[in-house]
Design a protein around this motif. Structure first.
Motif, PDB file in Angstrom:
ATOM      1  N   GLY A 199     -52.469  62.951 -20.262  1.00  0.00           N
ATOM      2  CA  GLY A 199     -51.892  62.159 -21.341  1.00  0.00           C
ATOM      3  C   GLY A 199     -52.892  61.888 -22.448  1.00  0.00           C
ATOM      4  N   ILE A 200     -54.119  61.565 -22.069  1.00  0.00           N
ATOM      5  CA  ILE A 200     -55.167  61.337 -23.063  1.00  0.00           C
ATOM      6  C   ILE A 200     -55.434  62.611 -23.850  1.00  0.00           C
ATOM      7  N   GLN A 201     -55.497  63.726 -23.151  1.00  0.00           N
ATOM      8  CA  GLN A 201     -55.717  65.011 -23.825  1.00  0.00           C
ATOM      9  C   GLN A 201     -54.568  65.319 -24.781  1.00  0.00           C
ATOM     10  N   LEU A 202     -53.346  65.078 -24.341  1.00  0.00           N
ATOM     11  CA  LEU A 202     -52.173  65.330 -25.177  1.00  0.00           C
ATOM     12  C   LEU A 202     -52.211  64.472 -26.447  1.00  0.00           C
ATOM     13  N   LEU A 203     -52.532  63.206 -26.299  1.00  0.00           N
ATOM     14  CA  LEU A 203     -52.622  62.335 -27.473  1.00  0.00           C
ATOM     15  C   LEU A 203     -53.735  62.777 -28.411  1.00  0.00           C
ATOM     16  N   GLN A 204     -54.882  63.132 -27.858  1.00  0.00           N
ATOM     17  CA  GLN A 204     -56.000  63.560 -28.697  1.00  0.00           C
ATOM     18  C   GLN A 204     -55.652  64.819 -29.488  1.00  0.00           C
ATOM     19  N   GLU A 205     -54.856  65.700 -28.902  1.00  0.00           N
ATOM     20  CA  GLU A 205     -54.411  66.912 -29.610  1.00  0.00           C
ATOM     21  C   GLU A 205     -53.527  66.567 -30.810  1.00  0.00           C
ATOM     22  N   HIS A 206     -52.874  65.416 -30.761  1.00  0.00           N
ATOM     23  CA  HIS A 206     -51.943  65.009 -31.817  1.00  0.00           C
ATOM     24  C   HIS A 206     -52.464  63.851 -32.664  1.00  0.00           C
ATOM     25  N   HIS A 207     -53.746  63.543 -32.559  1.00  0.00           N
ATOM     26  CA  HIS A 207     -54.266  62.357 -33.243  1.00  0.00           C
ATOM     27  C   HIS A 207     -54.100  62.421 -34.760  1.00  0.00           C
ATOM     28  N   ASP A 208     -54.188  63.586 -35.328  1.00  0.00           N
ATOM     29  CA  ASP A 208     -54.107  63.694 -36.784  1.00  0.00           C
ATOM     30  C   ASP A 208     -52.723  64.098 -37.280  1.00  0.00           C
ATOM     31  N   SER A 209     -51.726  63.997 -36.414  1.00  0.00           N
ATOM     32  CA  SER A 209     -50.367  64.325 -36.828  1.00  0.00           C
ATOM     33  C   SER A 209     -49.423  63.194 -36.404  1.00  0.00           C
ATOM     34  N   PHE A 210     -48.211  63.230 -36.918  1.00  0.00           N
ATOM     35  CA  PHE A 210     -47.229  62.195 -36.622  1.00  0.00           C
ATOM     36  C   PHE A 210     -46.500  62.531 -35.331  1.00  0.00           C
ATOM     37  N   ILE A 211     -46.409  61.557 -34.450  1.00  0.00           N
ATOM     38  CA  ILE A 211     -45.659  61.665 -33.204  1.00  0.00           C
ATOM     39  C   ILE A 211     -44.392  60.838 -33.394  1.00  0.00           C
ATOM     40  N   ASP A 212     -43.246  61.489 -33.357  1.00  0.00           N
ATOM     41  CA  ASP A 212     -41.991  60.772 -33.579  1.00  0.00           C
ATOM     42  C   ASP A 212     -41.712  59.767 -32.464  1.00  0.00           C
ATOM     43  N   GLU A 213     -41.878  60.213 -31.220  1.00  0.00           N
ATOM     44  CA  GLU A 213     -41.638  59.340 -30.074  1.00  0.00           C
ATOM     45  C   GLU A 213     -42.696  59.609 -29.016  1.00  0.00           C
ATOM     46  N   LEU A 214     -43.099  58.540 -28.338  1.00  0.00           N
ATOM     47  CA  LEU A 214     -43.997  58.643 -27.198  1.00  0.00           C
ATOM     48  C   LEU A 214     -43.364  57.871 -26.050  1.00  0.00           C
ATOM     49  N   TRP A 215     -43.108  58.559 -24.930  1.00  0.00           N
ATOM     50  CA  TRP A 215     -42.487  57.957 -23.758  1.00  0.00           C
ATOM     51  C   TRP A 215     -43.551  57.737 -22.701  1.00  0.00           C
ATOM     52  N   LEU A 216     -43.689  56.499 -22.233  1.00  0.00           N
ATOM     53  CA  LEU A 216     -44.730  56.147 -21.280  1.00  0.00           C
ATOM     54  C   LEU A 216     -44.148  55.549 -20.005  1.00  0.00           C
ATOM     55  N   ASP A 217     -44.625  56.059 -18.872  1.00  0.00           N
ATOM     56  CA  ASP A 217     -44.339  55.482 -17.564  1.00  0.00           C
ATOM     57  C   ASP A 217     -45.615  54.782 -17.111  1.00  0.00           C
ATOM     58  N   HIS A 218     -45.501  53.616 -16.495  1.00  0.00           N
ATOM     59  CA  HIS A 218     -46.711  52.901 -16.066  1.00  0.00           C
ATOM     60  C   HIS A 218     -47.355  53.554 -14.849  1.00  0.00           C
ATOM     61  N   ASP A 219     -46.597  53.735 -13.787  1.00  0.00           N
ATOM     62  CA  ASP A 219     -47.148  54.275 -12.539  1.00  0.00           C
ATOM     63  C   ASP A 219     -47.069  55.800 -12.565  1.00  0.00           C
ATOM     64  N   LEU A 220     -48.241  56.442 -12.423  1.00  0.00           N
ATOM     65  CA  LEU A 220     -48.293  57.901 -12.525  1.00  0.00           C
ATOM     66  C   LEU A 220     -48.660  58.569 -11.205  1.00  0.00           C
ATOM     67  N   GLY A 221     -48.386  57.920 -10.110  1.00  0.00           N
ATOM     68  CA  GLY A 221     -48.639  58.503  -8.801  1.00  0.00           C
ATOM     69  C   GLY A 221     -50.004  58.142  -8.255  1.00  0.00           C
ATOM     70  N   GLY A 222     -50.043  57.825  -6.966  1.00  0.00           N
ATOM     71  CA  GLY A 222     -51.305  57.442  -6.336  1.00  0.00           C
ATOM     72  C   GLY A 222     -51.903  56.235  -7.027  1.00  0.00           C
ATOM     73  N   ASP A 223     -53.195  56.319  -7.313  1.00  0.00           N
ATOM     74  CA  ASP A 223     -53.881  55.221  -8.000  1.00  0.00           C
ATOM     75  C   ASP A 223     -53.845  55.362  -9.512  1.00  0.00           C
ATOM     76  N   ASP A 224     -53.198  56.397 -10.023  1.00  0.00           N
ATOM     77  CA  ASP A 224     -53.180  56.654 -11.464  1.00  0.00           C
ATOM     78  C   ASP A 224     -52.115  55.799 -12.146  1.00  0.00           C
ATOM     79  N   SER A 225     -52.436  55.355 -13.354  1.00  0.00           N
ATOM     80  CA  SER A 225     -51.478  54.599 -14.162  1.00  0.00           C
ATOM     81  C   SER A 225     -51.662  54.984 -15.624  1.00  0.00           C
ATOM     82  N   ILE A 226     -50.813  54.448 -16.466  1.00  0.00           N
ATOM     83  CA  ILE A 226     -50.863  54.730 -17.904  1.00  0.00           C
ATOM     84  C   ILE A 226     -51.987  53.952 -18.595  1.00  0.00           C
ATOM     85  N   MET A 227     -52.622  53.018 -17.917  1.00  0.00           N
ATOM     86  CA  MET A 227     -53.582  52.136 -18.573  1.00  0.00           C
ATOM     87  C   MET A 227     -54.765  52.848 -19.231  1.00  0.00           C
ATOM     88  N   PRO A 228     -55.318  53.946 -18.692  1.00  0.00           N
ATOM     89  CA  PRO A 228     -56.362  54.656 -19.443  1.00  0.00           C
ATOM     90  C   PRO A 228     -55.852  55.192 -20.793  1.00  0.00           C
TER      91      PRO A 228
END
Length: 112
Positions: A34-63
């Protein structure tokens, strides 16, 4: 039906470990992706961003949220039309909504 190539296709990004998110143009399944995906789009407009909090195991959207907060703090926020938080975790979802709203991102709690 032919699409007009002069009309840009909306950029709809999703970060979710399980949901298919059929409207998304790209999906990341982990916070790292997700961080990599956002960084790829940092200089362009993102119409919508869909976020889930729990990303499996100990991973979450918080980073990802931290990266977005740091970008806003440094004066280079991501250019996003609307952020949709669609987590089944109500406390986690509210944490994401509050954190991003504080930095003037347009955030809505919804279902995917």
């Amino acid at each position: 039906m032919n699409e007009d190539p002069a009309v840009p296709r909306p950029v709809i990004l999703g970060i979710d470990d399980l949901r298919p998110l059929p409207r998304a143009t790209r999906i990341a399944r982990t916070s790292r992706e997700g961080i990599q995906l956002l960084q790829e789009h940092h200089d362009s407009f993102i119409d919508e961003l869909w976020l889930d909090h729990d990303l499996g195991g100990d991973d979450s959207i918080m980073p990802v949220v931290t990266v977005m907060e740091e970008a806003a703090f440094s004066g280079r926020p991501f250019h996003i039309g609307t952020i949709f938080v669609h987590s089944a975790n109500p406390i986690g979802a509210e944490t994401v909504v509050r954190a991003l709203t504080r930095w003037n991102y347009q955030v809505r709690r919804t279902t995917a």
